[in-house]
Design a protein around this motif. Structure first.
Motif, PDB file in Angstrom:
ATOM      1  N   GLY A 117       0.815  -1.214   0.000  1.00  0.00           N
ATOM      2  CA  GLY A 117       0.000   0.000   0.000  1.00  0.00           C
ATOM      3  C   GLY A 117       0.844   1.257   0.000  1.00  0.00           C
ATOM      4  O   GLY A 117       1.944   1.294   0.531  1.00  0.00           O
ATOM      5  N   GLY A 171       4.064   6.732   5.685  1.00  0.00           N
ATOM      6  CA  GLY A 171       4.302   8.173   5.612  1.00  0.00           C
ATOM      7  C   GLY A 171       5.499   8.503   4.733  1.00  0.00           C
ATOM      8  O   GLY A 171       6.213   7.637   4.255  1.00  0.00           O
ATOM      9  N   HIS A 214       6.577  11.311   1.578  1.00  0.00           N
ATOM     10  CA  HIS A 214       6.229  11.359   0.163  1.00  0.00           C
ATOM     11  C   HIS A 214       7.256  10.651  -0.703  1.00  0.00           C
ATOM     12  O   HIS A 214       6.937   9.994  -1.669  1.00  0.00           O
ATOM     13  CB  HIS A 214       6.116  12.814  -0.295  1.00  0.00           C
ATOM     14  N   GLU A 223       6.693   6.968  -1.025  1.00  0.00           N
ATOM     15  CA  GLU A 223       5.510   6.620  -1.804  1.00  0.00           C
ATOM     16  C   GLU A 223       5.822   6.595  -3.279  1.00  0.00           C
ATOM     17  O   GLU A 223       5.366   5.752  -4.016  1.00  0.00           O
ATOM     18  CB  GLU A 223       4.427   7.664  -1.583  1.00  0.00           C
ATOM     19  N   HIS A 224       6.631   7.568  -3.681  1.00  0.00           N
ATOM     20  CA  HIS A 224       6.956   7.674  -5.083  1.00  0.00           C
ATOM     21  C   HIS A 224       7.656   6.412  -5.547  1.00  0.00           C
ATOM     22  O   HIS A 224       7.354   5.867  -6.597  1.00  0.00           O
ATOM     23  CB  HIS A 224       7.835   8.898  -5.296  1.00  0.00           C
ATOM     24  N   LEU A 253       5.211  -0.580  -8.384  1.00  0.00           N
ATOM     25  CA  LEU A 253       3.922  -1.092  -8.865  1.00  0.00           C
ATOM     26  C   LEU A 253       3.918  -1.143 -10.380  1.00  0.00           C
ATOM     27  O   LEU A 253       3.460  -2.104 -10.999  1.00  0.00           O
ATOM     28  CB  LEU A 253       2.775  -0.186  -8.421  1.00  0.00           C
ATOM     29  N   LYS A 254       4.429  -0.061 -10.992  1.00  0.00           N
ATOM     30  CA  LYS A 254       4.394   0.003 -12.445  1.00  0.00           C
ATOM     31  C   LYS A 254       5.279  -1.069 -13.062  1.00  0.00           C
ATOM     32  O   LYS A 254       4.930  -1.660 -14.084  1.00  0.00           O
ATOM     33  CB  LYS A 254       4.808   1.392 -12.907  1.00  0.00           C
ATOM     34  N   VAL A 300      11.532   8.196 -11.494  1.00  0.00           N
ATOM     35  CA  VAL A 300      10.579   7.915 -12.567  1.00  0.00           C
ATOM     36  C   VAL A 300      11.305   7.502 -13.842  1.00  0.00           C
ATOM     37  O   VAL A 300      10.972   6.481 -14.455  1.00  0.00           O
ATOM     38  CB  VAL A 300       9.689   9.155 -12.836  1.00  0.00           C
TER      39      VAL A 300
END
Lengths: 215, 656
Positions: free
Chosen positions: A18, A23, A25, A28-29, A35-36, A183
Motif C-alpha cells: 500500500g 508516511g 512522500h 511513496e513515489h 507497482l508500475k 521515474v
C-alpha cells in the motif's frame, strides 16, 4: 523479479503494502514505481500469450502453401543471420545502458540507448528489405496460409520493435531534460525489459520460422 | 452533388427496415435531447471534469454499471424480438437476415457489453474498498480501460443504424464471417468493436492483479482477503491469459477480410477450424471470467446475511483458483462434433467434468455457511438463495453436455441454449444483481426499495423458469438454435409460446427494477451509517458513499472479516487502538487523455470498417499522440492536505 529491477528504490520501504501507510512522500513515489514495474511484468505475460498464439498459428499452417512458393524457396538466410546478430547486440547495449544508469552516468545512458535504438533501426531496415524482396518474388500475405502466418508473425515482432524505437527516442528526450530520477529510472528499466523480451521472442522466430522452416 | 449525398447516405445508413428506422429516429432524438439538456442546464463542464476525465475508481465503476444496464436493455429487447418471432413464426415478424443479426448482437452484447462491464463496475467499486486501498494501482489506465470498453461498445452498437449489423453469430465462425460469406460491413464493426473493448478488458485484468497483490491495507494477508477479492484475482488471472488470444484471433480474421490473408478461408490453404479452436480458447475461459466474481459475490452475501463466517474459506480459494486453471483445458467441448477423434474428445470431456468438482465444493460451502446462521432475507440474499438451485440444474445439464457421445445429440440444440442461459442468467446475472443490491447503498448512499425489489425478484425467477425449462424439452425434440422459422407440424409451437411468455415476464421484471431505482431516488433517504447491512468487511467501515480518498487512515487489518471482528470487540467494550494522526493523502490527478485516446481508437476503428484511409491515419496518429502526451507528462498526482481531510470527515460523519 520486480524487486530486483528496482533495487535502488526498494530498500527504503521493505516488504510493506500500500502507498503511504508509513508516511513520507519520497517513499511513496518509489512504491508507485515498483507497482508500475510489476504491472509491466504482467503485461509481458500477456504479450507472451499473444506471440504464443501467433506461433501456434504458424506451426499449424506451416505446410499450407497451397501449391505456391515455400519459405525454403524464397527466404535468404544470410540477411536473417545478420539481423539476428544485430538484435542480440542491441540487447547487450541496452543492458550496458542500464549499467550506466545505475552508475548515475546520464550521458553514457543516453549514448548507449541511442546505440541500441540505431541497432534496432538497422534490424527494422533489414526486415523491411526482406519483406520487399519476398513480395517481388511473388510471396505476399495473400499468397497462401503459410505466407499469411509468416508475415503476421514476423511482422508483429517487427511492429513491437518499431514501437520500442519510438518509445526509446521519447525516453531519451525525457532523460536529457530530467536526468536520472526514480521515474526515469523505472522507465529505462521497463524499456530494457521490453527490449530483452523482444530479443527472446526473436530467438524463437529465428528458430521456428527460419531455421526449422528453411534449412 | 445532392445525388452524391443521397447515394452516400443510403449506403451509410441502414435503410428499408421499419424497426431500424424507428431506432434511427429515436437515437437521433435522444442525442438531440441529451445535447439540449446538457447545454440548457450548463452541465458540459461538470460532465467533463467530474465524470469523463475522472480517474476515481468509484466513479468509473458507476459509469461501467450505467453503461451495462443500457446494454442489458438493448440485449433484452433483442431477446424479446427473437422470442416474438419464435412464438409465431408464421407472422414473419423478423425475416431471416434480421433474425440472424439480432441473435448475433444479443449474444455479443450480453456477454461482452453487459456482463463484462457490470463485472468491471463491481470490481472498481468494491475491490479497493474491501482491501483498504485508496484507489486501484493504475487509476489512469483504469479510466482508459473504461473508455476503451465504452467506445468499443458504441462502435459495435452503431452498426445497427449505420452500415449494417453483424450476422454471423456471436463468435463469428469462418468461413461465414469471411468476406466471401459476409461481404457487408457488419462483420467489420464486430471485429473492431470487440477488439477495442477487449484491449480495455486486458488492461483491467493487469490493473486489478497489481491492486490486489500490492495495495492491500497493512496487515491484510492473502488468506485474510474477502472472498470477493479472491474471486476477482482468479478472474483477472484468467483474463490476462485468455484475452490476448481473442486479440490475436480477431486480428487474424481482420487480416483475412482486409488484406486478403488466408488464415481461416476455405481457399489458399486456410483452416476455419483453427479459428474455432482459437476463439474458444478465449471463449471458454471467458465464461469463467464472468462467473467467478459472481461466486465471490455470493460468498460475501451469504456470509453477511447469515451472520456467520464463510464456511470453508480455504477450500473456496482453492476452488476458485483451480477453476481458473482448468478453464483453459476444456475449450474443445464446444465442438465435440468437429471430428477431432475419440482421444481428444475424451480428454476434454474429462476436464469438463472435473471442473464440476470445485464448483460443487462451493455450493456446499454456501449451504454450510447458511446452516444454523441467523438468516435475513433481504433482496441480495434472495438472489443468492435463488441462484443455488438454478445453478445446480444448469451445472448438471452442463455435465450432461460434457459427455462427448451424448453431445452429438445435444450439440447446437435448444438443450444447449437452455443450459448456457441457465448458468449465465442463474449464475452471472443473479450474482451481479445480488452484488448490485448489496453494494448499492455503498455506491450511492441510499437504499433501494425492498418491496419493489422483491416483485422484480419473483418476476425474474418465475420468468426465467417459464422461459428456459421448455427449451430443454424443445432441444430434445430436435429444435436447433438460430432457426427463425419452423413448420407447425414439428409440434414445437406450444412450448415456444410458453417460453416467450417467460421472456416477457423477465422483461417485466426489468421494468420493476427501473421503477425500483426511480422510486428510491424520488423518496431519497440518506444512508446515515456507512454500514447498511451490518457487514463484515472493510468497505462497511467507511461512510457511504465513500469520500474521494476512501480511508482517511488506512486500516490495520488483523483478521479475516476485520470490520466484523472490530465491531465485536467494540461491543465487548475492549479498548480500541488510538487513532493515528492524519497525513496528507497522495492522489492521482484527473486526465482527459483516456477519453481522447479512446475517441481516437473509435475513429481508427470506424475508418477500418469503411476502409477510409484518411480516417485510419487520423485515428492512429491520435492514439500515438495521446500515448506520447502521457509519457511526457510528469505532473500527474497531488496531495490532499490534512485540514481538507479533517473537514471532509467531519462533514461525512456528522461529528461537527
Amino acid at each position: 523479479m520486480a524487486h530486483a529491477t528496482t533495487k535502488s528504490a526498494a530498500g527504503a520501504h521493505g516488504g510493506g503494502h500500500g502507498a503511504g501507510h508509513a508516511g513520507g512522500h519520497h517513499e511513496e513515489h518509489h512504491d508507485q514505481e515498483s507497482l508500475k514495474t510489476f504491472g509491466f511484468w504482467l503485461f509481458l505475460i500477456t504479450d507472451v500469450i499473444l506471440f504464443g498464439t501467433l506461433f501456434a498459428t504458424f506451426v499449424v499452417l506451416r505446410l499450407n502453401t497451397d501449391g505456391g512458393p515455400t519459405g525454403a524457396e524464397l527466404i535468404e538466410l544470410n540477411g536473417i543471420i545478420a539481423s539476428t546478430f544485430i538484435l542480440l547486440t542491441s540487447s547487450f547495449t541496452s543492458g550496458v545502458a542500464v549499467l550506466e544508469m545505475n552508475k548515475g552516468n546520464k550521458r553514457g545512458l543516453i549514448l548507449w540507448l541511442a546505440i541500441t535504438a540505431l541497432l534496432g533501426a538497422a534490424f527494422i531496415y533489414l526486415e523491411v528489405t526482406e519483406f520487399i524482396h519476398l513480395v517481388h518474388e511473388g510471396a505476399t500475405i495473400g499468397t497462401s496460409a503459410y505466407w499469411s502466418a509468416f508475415f503476421t508473425l514476423v511482422g508483429t515482432h517487427g511492429l513491437h520493435v518499431s514501437v520500442g524505437l519510438v518509445w526509446m527516442v521519447a525516453l531519451m528526450l525525457q532523460l536529457s531534460r530530467r536526468g536520472i530520477t526514480p521515474v526515469t529510472t523505472r522507465k529505462v528499466n521497463i524499456i530494457s525489459l521490453y527490449w530483452h523480451f523482444l530479443d527472446v521472442v526473436w530467438i524463437f522466430v529465428f528458430t521456428i520460422v527460419y531455421l526449422m522452416g528453411v534449412m | 452533388m445532392l445525388d452524391k449525398i443521397k447515394d452516400f447516405a443510403s449506403e451509410f445508413f441502414v435503410t428499408g427496415d421499419p424497426l431500424v428506422l424507428g431506432a434511427q429516429v429515436s437515437i437521433g432524438l435522444s442525442i438531440v435531447a441529451i445535447i439540449f439538456a446538457l447545454t440548457f442546464f450548463k452541465k458540459w463542464k461538470w460532465l467533463w471534469t467530474e465524470w469523463l476525465t475522472s480517474v476515481d475508481h468509484k466513479k468509473i465503476g458507476i459509469m461501467y454499471i450505467i453503461a451495462s444496464i443500457l446494454m442489458l436493455f438493448r440485449g433484452g429487447v433483442d431477446a424479446l424480438l427473437m422470442r416474438v418471432q419464435l412464438a409465431a413464426p408464421q407472422l414473419d415478424f423478423l425475416h431471416a437476415e434480421h433474425y440472424n443479426q439480432i441473435f448475433t448482437t444479443h449474444g455479443v452484447i450480453m456477454i461482452l457489453f453487459m456482463a463484462m462491464p457490470l463485472m468491471f463496475g463491481l470490481f472498481n467499486i468494491v475491490v479497493p474498498l474491501q482491501i483498504g486501498a485508496r484507489d486501484v494501482a493504475f487509476p489512469f489506465l483504469n479510466s482508459l480501460s473504461f473508455w476503451m470498453f465504452f467506445f468499443g461498445a458504441m462502435l459495435f452498437n452503431v452498426s445497427f443504424v449505420i452500415g449494417g449489423s453483424p450476422d454471423a453469430g456471436w463468435l463469428a465462425y469462418p468461413p461465414l464471417s469471411e468476406l466471401s460469406g459476409s461481404p457487408g460491413l457488419g462483420q467489420d464493426f464486430y471485429i473492431w468493436g470487440i477488439q477495442i473493448s477487449g484491449i480495455g478488458s486486458l488492461a483491467t485484468g493487469i490493473n486489478f492483479i497489481v491492486t490486489i497483490l500490492k495495495m492491500r491495507a497493512p496487515g491484510m494477508k492473502l488468506m485474510q482477503m474477502p472472498m470477493f477479492v479472491w474471486s476477482v484475482l482468479s478472474s483477472c488471472i484468467t483474463i490476462i491469459f485468455a484475452f490476448p488470444i481473442l486479440t490475436v484471433t480477431l486480428f487474424l480474421l481482420f487480416l483475412d477480410r482486409y488484406l486478403g490473408a488466408h488464415f481461416f478461408t476455405l481457399d489458399g490453404g486456410g483452416n476455419p477450424m483453427m479459428y474455432i479452436n482459437l476463439i474458444w480458447m478465449w471463449g471458454h475461459p471467458e465464461v469463467y471470467i464472468v462467473v467467478l466474481p459472481a461466486f465471490g459475490i455470493f460468498s460475501e452475501v451469504v456470509s453477511a446475511f447469515s451472520k456467520k463466517k464463510l464456511f470453508g474459506y480455504k477450500s473456496m480459494v482453492f476452488a476458485l483458483m483451480s477453476i481458473s486453471f482448468f478453464s483453459f483445458f476444456t475449450w474443445a467441448h464446444h465442438f465435440f462434433t468437429m471430428g477431432s477423434g475419440a482421444d481428444v474428445n475424451a480428454f476434454f470431456a474429462i476436464t469438463t467434468m472435473l471442473i464440476a468438482i470445485p464448483t460443487g465444493v462451493k455450493v456446499f460451502n454456501w449451504l454450510f455457511t447458511m446452516y444454523r446462521g441467523r438468516i435475513t432475507f433481504s433482496t441480495p440474499m434472495m438472489w443468492a438463495v435463488a441462484f443455488i438451485p438454478c445453478f445446480v440444474v444448469g451445472g448438471m445439464t452442463g455435465v450432461m453436455l460434457s459427455v462427448a457421445p451424448a453431445d452429438f445429440q445435444f450439440h447446437n440444440s435448444y438443450f444447449l441454449i437452455a443450459h448456457f442461459h441457465q448458468v449465465l442468467i442463474g449464475g452471472v446475472v443473479f450474482g451481479y444483481f445480488a452484488g448490485l443490491y448489496y453494494w448499492w447503498p455503498k455506491m450511492f448512499g441510499f437504499r433501494l426499495h425492498e418491496g419493489i425489489g422483491k416483485w422484480a425478484f419473483w418476476f425474474w425467477n418465475i420468468g426465467f423458469y417459464v422461459c428456459f425449462m421448455p427449451q430443454y424439452a424443445l432441444g430434445l425434440m430436435g429444435m436447433t438454435r438460430r432457426v427463425n422459422a419452423y413448420d407447425f407440424d414439428m409440434g414445437w409451437q406450444p412450448l415456444n409460446v410458453v417460453s416467450t411468455v417467460g421472456a416477457f415476464l423477465m422483461g417485466l421484471a426489468f421494468i420493476f427494477q427501473v421503477w425500483q431505482i426511480a422510486h428510491s431516488i424520488k423518496f431519497y433517504k440518506k444512508e446515515k451509517d456507512g454500514d447498511a447491512w451490518d457487514g463484515r468487511t472493510l468497505e462497511w467501515s467507511i461512510p457511504s458513499p465513500a469520500p474521494l480518498y476512501n480511508f482517511a487512515r488506512l486500516p490495520r487489518v488483523t483478521s479475516q472479516d476485520d470490520w466484523w471482528e472490530r465491531k465485536q470487540r467494540r461491543a465487548k467494550g475492549e479498548p480500541e487502538e488510538p487513532l493515528a494522526p492524519l497525513e496528507p493523502i497522495h492522489m492521482p490527478k484527473n486526465s482527459g487523455i483516456p477519453f481522447i485516446m479512446s475517441v481516437c481508437w473509435f475513429t481508427a476503428g470506424f475508418g477500418f470498417v469503411w476502409d477510409w484511409k484518411w480516417m485510419i491515419v487520423l485515428g492512429l496518429a491520435g492514439v500515438i499522440a495521446c500515448m506520447l502526451a502521457r509519457s511526457f507528462s510528469y505532473d500527474t498526482d497531488y496531495y490532499i492536505p490534512v485540514d481538507e481531510i479533517e473537514r471532509t470527515e467531519a462533514a461525512l460523519r456528522g461529528t461537527k
